[in-house]
Design a protein around this motif. Sequence first.
Motif, PDB file in Angstrom:
ATOM      1  N   SER A 147      27.230  33.016  62.602  1.00 37.48           N
ATOM      2  CA  SER A 147      27.188  33.304  64.026  1.00 37.48           C
ATOM      3  C   SER A 147      28.546  33.747  64.543  1.00 37.48           C
ATOM      4  N   ALA A 148      28.542  34.742  65.414  1.00 40.90           N
ATOM      5  CA  ALA A 148      29.784  35.137  66.072  1.00 40.90           C
ATOM      6  C   ALA A 148      30.246  34.060  67.037  1.00 40.90           C
ATOM      7  N   PHE A 149      29.365  33.129  67.383  1.00 34.65           N
ATOM      8  CA  PHE A 149      29.719  32.047  68.294  1.00 34.65           C
ATOM      9  C   PHE A 149      30.297  30.847  67.550  1.00 34.65           C
ATOM     10  N   ASP A 150      29.906  30.663  66.309  1.00 36.93           N
ATOM     11  CA  ASP A 150      30.258  29.457  65.564  1.00 36.93           C
ATOM     12  C   ASP A 150      30.412  29.835  64.097  1.00 36.93           C
ATOM     13  N   PRO A 151      31.478  30.574  63.750  1.00 37.13           N
ATOM     14  CA  PRO A 151      31.555  31.233  62.445  1.00 37.13           C
ATOM     15  C   PRO A 151      31.615  30.314  61.236  1.00 37.13           C
ATOM     16  N   ASP A 152      31.961  29.029  61.400  1.00 36.12           N
ATOM     17  CA  ASP A 152      32.039  28.192  60.206  1.00 36.12           C
ATOM     18  C   ASP A 152      30.782  27.360  59.978  1.00 36.12           C
ATOM     19  N   THR A 153      29.698  27.686  60.699  1.00 35.61           N
ATOM     20  CA  THR A 153      28.409  27.046  60.442  1.00 35.61           C
ATOM     21  C   THR A 153      27.574  27.962  59.546  1.00 35.61           C
ATOM     22  N   PRO A 154      27.300  27.558  58.296  1.00 37.60           N
ATOM     23  CA  PRO A 154      26.509  28.411  57.398  1.00 37.60           C
ATOM     24  C   PRO A 154      25.098  28.623  57.968  1.00 37.60           C
ATOM     25  N   ILE A 155      24.608  29.838  57.884  1.00 37.87           N
ATOM     26  CA  ILE A 155      23.286  30.142  58.440  1.00 37.87           C
ATOM     27  C   ILE A 155      22.368  30.747  57.382  1.00 37.87           C
ATOM     28  N   TYR A 156      22.821  31.833  56.759  1.00 36.82           N
ATOM     29  CA  TYR A 156      21.945  32.599  55.887  1.00 36.82           C
ATOM     30  C   TYR A 156      22.166  32.222  54.422  1.00 36.82           C
ATOM     31  N   ASN A 157      21.621  33.008  53.525  1.00 35.42           N
ATOM     32  CA  ASN A 157      21.776  32.703  52.106  1.00 35.42           C
ATOM     33  C   ASN A 157      23.247  32.703  51.705  1.00 35.42           C
ATOM     34  N   HIS A 158      23.576  31.850  50.764  1.00 37.53           N
ATOM     35  CA  HIS A 158      24.963  31.699  50.336  1.00 37.53           C
ATOM     36  C   HIS A 158      25.017  31.686  48.812  1.00 37.53           C
ATOM     37  N   PRO A 159      26.199  31.839  48.204  1.00 31.35           N
ATOM     38  CA  PRO A 159      26.283  32.005  46.755  1.00 31.35           C
ATOM     39  C   PRO A 159      25.779  30.818  45.949  1.00 31.35           C
ATOM     40  N   GLY A 160      25.989  29.602  46.435  1.00 31.97           N
ATOM     41  CA  GLY A 160      25.665  28.442  45.634  1.00 31.97           C
ATOM     42  C   GLY A 160      26.767  28.162  44.629  1.00 31.97           C
ATOM     43  N   GLU A 161      26.433  27.489  43.528  1.00 38.09           N
ATOM     44  CA  GLU A 161      27.442  27.072  42.559  1.00 38.09           C
ATOM     45  C   GLU A 161      27.723  28.123  41.493  1.00 38.09           C
ATOM     46  N   ASN A 162      26.944  29.200  41.478  1.00 38.23           N
ATOM     47  CA  ASN A 162      27.114  30.240  40.475  1.00 38.23           C
ATOM     48  C   ASN A 162      28.353  31.077  40.797  1.00 38.23           C
ATOM     49  N   VAL A 163      29.350  31.024  39.923  1.00 41.68           N
ATOM     50  CA  VAL A 163      30.602  31.739  40.151  1.00 41.68           C
ATOM     51  C   VAL A 163      30.384  33.247  40.219  1.00 41.68           C
ATOM     52  N   ALA A 164      29.417  33.762  39.463  1.00 44.56           N
ATOM     53  CA  ALA A 164      29.143  35.202  39.484  1.00 44.56           C
ATOM     54  C   ALA A 164      28.746  35.663  40.873  1.00 44.56           C
ATOM     55  N   TYR A 165      27.937  34.867  41.565  1.00 47.33           N
ATOM     56  CA  TYR A 165      27.568  35.199  42.933  1.00 47.33           C
ATOM     57  C   TYR A 165      28.763  35.036  43.870  1.00 47.33           C
ATOM     58  N   GLN A 166      29.514  33.980  43.698  1.00 45.27           N
ATOM     59  CA  GLN A 166      30.657  33.718  44.563  1.00 45.27           C
ATOM     60  C   GLN A 166      31.657  34.864  44.535  1.00 45.27           C
ATOM     61  N   GLN A 167      31.867  35.444  43.353  1.00 46.98           N
ATOM     62  CA  GLN A 167      32.911  36.454  43.189  1.00 46.98           C
ATOM     63  C   GLN A 167      32.547  37.813  43.778  1.00 46.98           C
TER      64      GLN A 167
ATOM     65  N   TRP B   5      33.703  28.246  48.882  1.00 51.56           N
ATOM     66  CA  TRP B   5      33.148  29.241  47.973  1.00 51.56           C
ATOM     67  C   TRP B   5      31.630  29.115  47.899  1.00 51.56           C
ATOM     68  N   TYR B   6      31.133  27.909  47.967  1.00 48.62           N
ATOM     69  CA  TYR B   6      29.699  27.658  47.871  1.00 48.62           C
ATOM     70  C   TYR B   6      28.941  28.336  49.005  1.00 48.62           C
ATOM     71  N   TYR B   7      29.496  28.287  50.221  1.00 46.16           N
ATOM     72  CA  TYR B   7      28.800  28.825  51.386  1.00 46.16           C
ATOM     73  C   TYR B   7      29.252  30.223  51.799  1.00 46.16           C
TER      74      TYR B   7
END
Length: 413
Positions: free
Chosen positions: A286-306, A392-394
């Motif tokens: 959110s542009a109102f609350d940028p550090d609240t995760p909302i949508y899909n995120h990488p998870g623990e997989n480093v390949a997605y995180q990178q 990194w997870y989120y």
Amino acid sequence: MNMMMKKTALAVALGLALGLTACGGGGGGSASSGGTTPAPTPNPNQDVCNNIDGIQSYPLPNALKYSPATPDRIKAIPDGAYNTYCTNWGVDPKLGAFFKSQNKDPQNWMFLDLINAEYAYERGAKGAGVAIVISDNGIWQNHVELQGKVIEAWGKPAESGVPPYTYPAYAHGTGSASAAAGYTVGVASESALIDQANSGFRFVDTTNPKAKVYSLSVGWVDGYYDTFYNPQSRVNFIKNDMVMIQASGNDGGAMDELYPFMNNKPGYPMFDPDTKTRLIISGGTSAFDPDTPIYNHPGENVAYQQVFITSPVCGINVADYDPNDPTKVSTICGTSIATPTVSAVVAIVRGMYPSLSSEKVVKAIFQGANKSFTTMYSDNTCGKSKTANCGWYYFGHGLLDVKGAIMEAEKML
């Protein structure tokens, strides 16, 4: 401005219900696509918030909050629950005046400030000389935000999404295109657009030398959404030295759990040795609350995180397709809007430094991302293992930052 300082004044509830997602582009799709969802209508019974720029806004309903009890999902507050904070669009009156001078939609000023877009605009950098390919369900060129923007058009506009969240031809693509390059609502307002309309398959048809950015506002649905299903698309992508930005989806879950099939699909750009360094997956907040995760995120997989970056997006105006009103704009949410905003920043960097390769531009975007907007990067208790770094997870590399990307790009010249 320091992100944590901004955040203090920006707390507000975000109105968005989980699962109200739709596929960006025509043909089949699922709730895991990177679609858009309309933000809620303000409650007329709430007090109007007046801020230093004289823009009126309302507290928003149905706040989504991070739930420690369910770390892989976001929990919605019941209907009717309102946050007591108001939005603060004009963090700095001088900056508000600057964005006004740049003819930017007032609804988007705070968002532009969050990503430090002023750093590029002060240097006259708005994506000139670069064309962004919009792979979606068609761009309505009659909208005032987009008139004269489309220099090429491929494919056939088609309805997109999954009932009941379907979009008529042009509806989804028009919003996505305007977020990238609309005259007043777009981040890269001087970039051109190439309309890669589609009805299920995502191809790169253009060989236009200006086409350096491929914006794919569709989530991870099935194998046939692979852009390189058509071998010629891969050839065109590599020949043009393009960067691909793809939506992560709006389910609010960890990608490595939602899409395990990607882990054994070597043909996908993320695992292709010739293209994996040219891929960005876009999440949103959110542009109102940028550090609240909302949508899909990488998870623990480093390949997605990178390959992952996050853009503050929910709460900005984009062009709204209405055949009877070519001036209509609406506040839209979803990673289908986050994706073209990231694409726009890629276009800005490429326009400023055309000699930089796509790999270096992607590297600059990632290395320049902002991690100071949240304390999660100092927390290693996330994921099923309870040992994953929460930042990194989120959020992957962090929050999209125009200034950081430009500064990193300059080091590579």
